[in-house]
Motif scaffolding. Structure first.
Motif, mmCIF file in Angstrom:
data_model
loop_
_atom_site.group_PDB
_atom_site.id
_atom_site.type_symbol
_atom_site.label_atom_id
_atom_site.label_comp_id
_atom_site.label_asym_id
_atom_site.label_seq_id
_atom_site.Cartn_x
_atom_site.Cartn_y
_atom_site.Cartn_z
ATOM 1 N N PHE A 33 67.034 44.043 31.078
ATOM 2 C CA PHE A 33 66.661 44.896 29.946
ATOM 3 C C PHE A 33 66.078 44.047 28.816
ATOM 4 N N PRO A 38 72.199 44.870 24.571
ATOM 5 C CA PRO A 38 73.565 44.472 24.928
ATOM 6 C C PRO A 38 73.652 43.564 26.162
ATOM 7 N N SER A 39 72.798 43.782 27.158
ATOM 8 C CA SER A 39 72.835 42.913 28.341
ATOM 9 C C SER A 39 72.371 41.517 27.947
ATOM 10 N N HIS A 89 74.809 45.372 35.588
ATOM 11 C CA HIS A 89 75.976 46.188 35.268
ATOM 12 C C HIS A 89 76.093 47.391 36.197
ATOM 13 N N ALA A 153 67.935 53.503 28.346
ATOM 14 C CA ALA A 153 67.257 52.307 28.862
ATOM 15 C C ALA A 153 66.671 52.596 30.240
ATOM 16 N N SER A 157 70.288 53.766 33.788
ATOM 17 C CA SER A 157 70.882 52.749 32.907
ATOM 18 C C SER A 157 72.216 53.275 32.385
ATOM 19 N N GLY A 158 72.983 52.423 31.737
ATOM 20 C CA GLY A 158 74.275 52.831 31.210
ATOM 21 C C GLY A 158 74.151 54.003 30.251
ATOM 22 N N SER A 159 73.192 53.902 29.325
ATOM 23 C CA SER A 159 73.008 54.945 28.321
ATOM 24 C C SER A 159 72.575 56.265 28.961
ATOM 25 N N GLY A 181 65.123 49.139 27.216
ATOM 26 C CA GLY A 181 66.455 48.652 26.899
ATOM 27 C C GLY A 181 66.941 49.418 25.694
ATOM 28 N N ALA A 183 67.925 48.094 22.971
ATOM 29 C CA ALA A 183 67.512 47.449 21.713
ATOM 30 C C ALA A 183 66.341 48.222 21.095
#
Ligand code: ASP
Length: 321
Positions: A33, A38-39, A89, A153, A157-159, A181, A183
């Motif tokens: 990302f 965060p990654s 992740h 992301a 992705s996690g989000s 990402g 960010a």
């Protein structure tokens, strides 16, 4: 005879040297990302400390796109010599396998190195939204279903997974806006271009503290030490909204065991250092238990997470970007 001794001596020196030589140049960590997210942040914190243990620097390469599946593919195809490793992740190394047609096998083509710290997700919005509590936010989202936007992301992705999970619990509809990402997604949230992110706590923490965005709930049963003012999902009125985003390091299949062991030892040393722990905890990240930090433990965990998440992700019908 003398010749034989010389031969034996030089052979011994050579094998000794070979064992000592890894690593003899910098190691690349492929982060799936955007820089500043965060990654990236966790990979850099780890790399900085691991450099001290292994005597070689760690170079972070941000390879973005398709929720990390391009980055993992790059790592899988690199030389299995211990000089390229894959950071990822729950999304990149688990969920993506159920969403994308990957040209690699997440279990067979990677060697586990180490499980890394995890963190819960936090529901955050731009300050301009009228909501002050999670209940008010959910009501606002419901009333604005056709235009409410959630930054992610990328699909898987996690989000994004956390957003899909929130939808399944509430029956809400969200329009996702994929970024490279969280960010850049966070930058747009602060700027007011998107409405919410279900973000990794570590990414949002600074903006929450400085008042750049508003936090509503974390996806955990206990509050974060780093931000005790944010209620848990239970407290905020959405019981069962639990999600922990864990991270890990892998190497391409065939990487020498010795290199994996050295990388693992360096990562374990980093996570045991109180100064590193403090940085991680300030970001809301939690170090896994010591017995979880072996390559074998990551292998077992990775497989179990694939077995657990693939049916869920497939059922949710998440489409690739
Ligand atoms: N971990 C991603 C990043 O660093 C975000 C995500 O998975 O949602 O941007």
């Amino acid at each position: 005879m003398r010749l034989l001794f010389a031969l034996i001596a030089s052979l011994a020196a050579a094998t000794g040297a070979a064992a000592q030589t890894y690593p003899n140049k910098s190691i690349t960590i492929i982060v799936p990302f955007a820089a500043g997210g965060p990654s990236d942040a966790l990979a850099r914190i780890m790399g900085e400390h691991m450099k001290g243990t292994l005597g070689q620097s760690f170079v972070v390469e941000n390879v973005t796109g398709a929720a990390g599946s391009i980055a993992v593919g790059r790592a899988v195809r690199s030389a299995p010599d211990g000089y390229t490793i894959s950071f990822g992740h729950l999304g990149t190394h688990v969920a993506n396998g159920a969403i994308y047609t990957l040209p690699y096998d997440l279990l067979a083509d990677l060697e586990p190195v180490v499980l890394l710290p995890s963190n819960p997700m936090v529901v955050v919005s731009k300050n301009a939204l009228p909501a002050k509590t999670l209940k008010e936010l959910l009501a606002w989202l419901k009333a604005n279903q056709d235009k409410a936007t959630a930054g992610t992301a990328g699909a898987g992705s996690g989000s994004h997974l956390a957003g899909v999970y929130l939808q399944s619990l509430t029956g809400l509809k969200l329009q996702y806006v994929p970024y490279r990402g969280t960010a850049p997604a966070l930058t747009d949230l602060v700027g007011g271009q998107i409405d919410i992110i279900v973000d990794q706590a570590s990414n949002s923490m600074q903006q929450i503290r400085s008042g750049g965005i508003r936090a509503y709930a974390i996806t955990d049963t206990k509050r974060l030490k780093a931000a005790p003012e944010i209620p848990t999902a239970e407290e905020a009125g959405l019981p069962g909204f639990h999600m922990t985003l864990w991270n890990g390091l892998w190497a391409p299949k065939g990487t020498p065991k010795d290199a994996i062991a050295r990388l693992n030892t360096a990562a374990v040393a980093a996570m045991a250092d109180p100064a590193v722990q403090k940085r991680l905890n300030d970001l809301g990240l939690e170090v896994p238990a010591r017995e979880q930090q072996t390559p074998q433990a990551l292998g077992v965990w990775h497989k179990a997470e694939i077995d657990k998440w693939w049916p869920i992700v497939k059922k949710a019908g998440i489409k690739p970007e």
